[in-house]
Motif scaffolding. Structure first.
Motif, PDB file in Angstrom:
ATOM      1  N   ALA A 107     115.314  67.927  33.592  1.00 29.53           N
ATOM      2  CA  ALA A 107     115.681  66.511  33.495  1.00 29.53           C
ATOM      3  C   ALA A 107     114.617  65.606  34.099  1.00 29.53           C
ATOM      4  N   ALA A 108     113.990  66.058  35.176  1.00 32.74           N
ATOM      5  CA  ALA A 108     113.036  65.215  35.891  1.00 32.74           C
ATOM      6  C   ALA A 108     111.760  64.984  35.097  1.00 32.74           C
ATOM      7  N   GLU A 109     111.519  65.823  34.075  1.00 33.34           N
ATOM      8  CA  GLU A 109     110.275  65.704  33.309  1.00 33.34           C
ATOM      9  C   GLU A 109     110.471  65.014  31.969  1.00 33.34           C
ATOM     10  N   ALA A 110     111.710  64.618  31.662  1.00 34.79           N
ATOM     11  CA  ALA A 110     112.000  64.060  30.333  1.00 34.79           C
ATOM     12  C   ALA A 110     111.780  62.548  30.302  1.00 34.79           C
ATOM     13  N   TRP A 111     111.537  62.021  29.090  1.00 32.26           N
ATOM     14  CA  TRP A 111     111.612  60.589  28.806  1.00 32.26           C
ATOM     15  C   TRP A 111     113.003  60.310  28.265  1.00 32.26           C
ATOM     16  N   TYR A 112     113.530  59.121  28.522  1.00 35.53           N
ATOM     17  CA  TYR A 112     114.881  58.797  28.080  1.00 35.53           C
ATOM     18  C   TYR A 112     114.881  57.503  27.295  1.00 35.53           C
ATOM     19  N   VAL A 113     115.514  57.528  26.121  1.00 37.30           N
ATOM     20  CA  VAL A 113     115.731  56.288  25.376  1.00 37.30           C
ATOM     21  C   VAL A 113     117.134  55.795  25.719  1.00 37.30           C
ATOM     22  N   VAL A 114     117.212  54.554  26.180  1.00 37.68           N
ATOM     23  CA  VAL A 114     118.513  53.951  26.516  1.00 37.68           C
ATOM     24  C   VAL A 114     118.701  52.685  25.682  1.00 37.68           C
ATOM     25  N   GLY A 115     119.955  52.357  25.408  1.00 34.75           N
ATOM     26  CA  GLY A 115     120.253  51.157  24.625  1.00 34.75           C
ATOM     27  C   GLY A 115     120.103  51.380  23.127  1.00 34.75           C
ATOM     28  N   HIS A 116     120.099  52.641  22.696  1.00 36.28           N
ATOM     29  CA  HIS A 116     119.980  52.957  21.260  1.00 36.28           C
ATOM     30  C   HIS A 116     121.370  52.923  20.613  1.00 36.28           C
ATOM     31  N   ASP A 117     121.429  53.192  19.303  1.00 31.77           N
ATOM     32  CA  ASP A 117     122.711  53.040  18.606  1.00 31.77           C
ATOM     33  C   ASP A 117     123.425  54.370  18.323  1.00 31.77           C
ATOM     34  N   ARG A 118     122.922  55.495  18.835  1.00 39.40           N
ATOM     35  CA  ARG A 118     123.613  56.766  18.605  1.00 39.40           C
ATOM     36  C   ARG A 118     124.646  56.981  19.711  1.00 39.40           C
ATOM     37  N   ARG A 119     125.672  57.792  19.411  1.00 43.90           N
ATOM     38  CA  ARG A 119     126.755  57.950  20.378  1.00 43.90           C
ATOM     39  C   ARG A 119     126.956  59.401  20.784  1.00 43.90           C
ATOM     40  N   ALA A 127     119.221  59.419  25.733  1.00 46.61           N
ATOM     41  CA  ALA A 127     118.630  60.379  24.801  1.00 46.61           C
ATOM     42  C   ALA A 127     117.325  60.940  25.379  1.00 46.61           C
ATOM     43  N   PRO A 128     117.344  62.211  25.795  1.00 46.20           N
ATOM     44  CA  PRO A 128     116.163  62.794  26.457  1.00 46.20           C
ATOM     45  C   PRO A 128     115.140  63.379  25.466  1.00 46.20           C
ATOM     46  N   PHE A 129     113.882  63.250  25.802  1.00 47.49           N
ATOM     47  CA  PHE A 129     112.786  63.799  25.000  1.00 47.49           C
ATOM     48  C   PHE A 129     111.706  64.359  25.916  1.00 47.49           C
ATOM     49  N   SER A 130     111.143  65.522  25.527  1.00 48.58           N
ATOM     50  CA  SER A 130     109.976  66.010  26.255  1.00 48.58           C
ATOM     51  C   SER A 130     108.730  65.271  25.774  1.00 48.58           C
ATOM     52  N   SER A 131     108.746  64.826  24.516  1.00 45.92           N
ATOM     53  CA  SER A 131     107.586  64.161  23.941  1.00 45.92           C
ATOM     54  C   SER A 131     107.787  62.650  23.904  1.00 45.92           C
ATOM     55  N   HIS A 132     106.849  61.913  24.503  1.00 48.74           N
ATOM     56  CA  HIS A 132     106.935  60.455  24.498  1.00 48.74           C
ATOM     57  C   HIS A 132     106.858  59.934  23.071  1.00 48.74           C
TER      58      HIS A 132
END
Ligand code: CU1
Length: 175
Positions: A107-119, A127-132
């Motif tokens: 978790a500490a190494e992930a990027w997170y998208v917040v405020g998106h429209d998926r549920r 929404a976590p991603f290893s790739s930016h």
């Protein structure tokens, strides 16, 4: 200064041994029997990325039906100090609808998208991603902004939860 370099290397190796290999447990699979540590619901019945956290003095992971719920739990002061490490689903490599066990990343190494429209299970979920780059592609389609692990705090989580009109995050959460 080869001697200094060698000492630095030894110190680094020592640190890694102490904190990583001895302490870091691999992610555990999430099966149909697993219930969310916070809400008690069956985790695999929900879409969206999930999380799991290893706490001090526990060899079993605490599992959560969404990343939002895991972070709300981990941000409680009494839990913050007990966290060893946590994992989240990398939704850049696994389907949102049915995230797979082999897609757990630290978790500490992930990027997170917040405020998106998926549920996710309880509405909005980070929404976590290893790739930016993958995170950017997701945000282009679903909106939202990209943040890092260290940007996650209770204020942000409350905003995301309020967005949904869910009182879920207000439940009391202890180990
Ligand atoms: Cu839950």
């Amino acid at each position: 200064m080869p001697t200094l370099a060698l000492i630095a290397l030894l110190l680094l190796t020592g640190c890694n041994n102490a904190t990583d290999s001895a302490e870091r447990m691999p992610p555990q699979p999430i099966s149909g029997d697993d219930i969310c540590h916070v809400c008690g619901m069956f985790i695999t019945e929900f879409e969206g990325p999930k999380g799991q956290a290893f706490m001090e003095r526990h060899s079993d992971a605490r599992k959560f039906c969404s990343t939002l719920e895991m972070f709300v739990f981990l941000q409680q002061p009494e839990n913050q100090t007990q966290l060893r490490h946590a994992y989240v689903h990398d939704v850049g490599v696994t389907p949102w609808e049915t995230p797979k066990d082999d897609a757990f990343i630290p978790a500490a190494e992930a990027w997170y998208v917040v405020g998106h429209d998926r549920r996710g299970s309880m509405g909005h979920t980070l929404a976590p991603f290893s790739s930016h780059e993958r995170a950017e592609q997701f945000a282009e389609v679903h909106g939202g902004e990209i943040i890092a692990y260290d940007d996650i705090d209770l204020e942000l989580l409350a905003q995301l939860g309020r967005h949904e009109g869910s009182g879920h995050a207000a439940h009391s959460m202890t180990q």
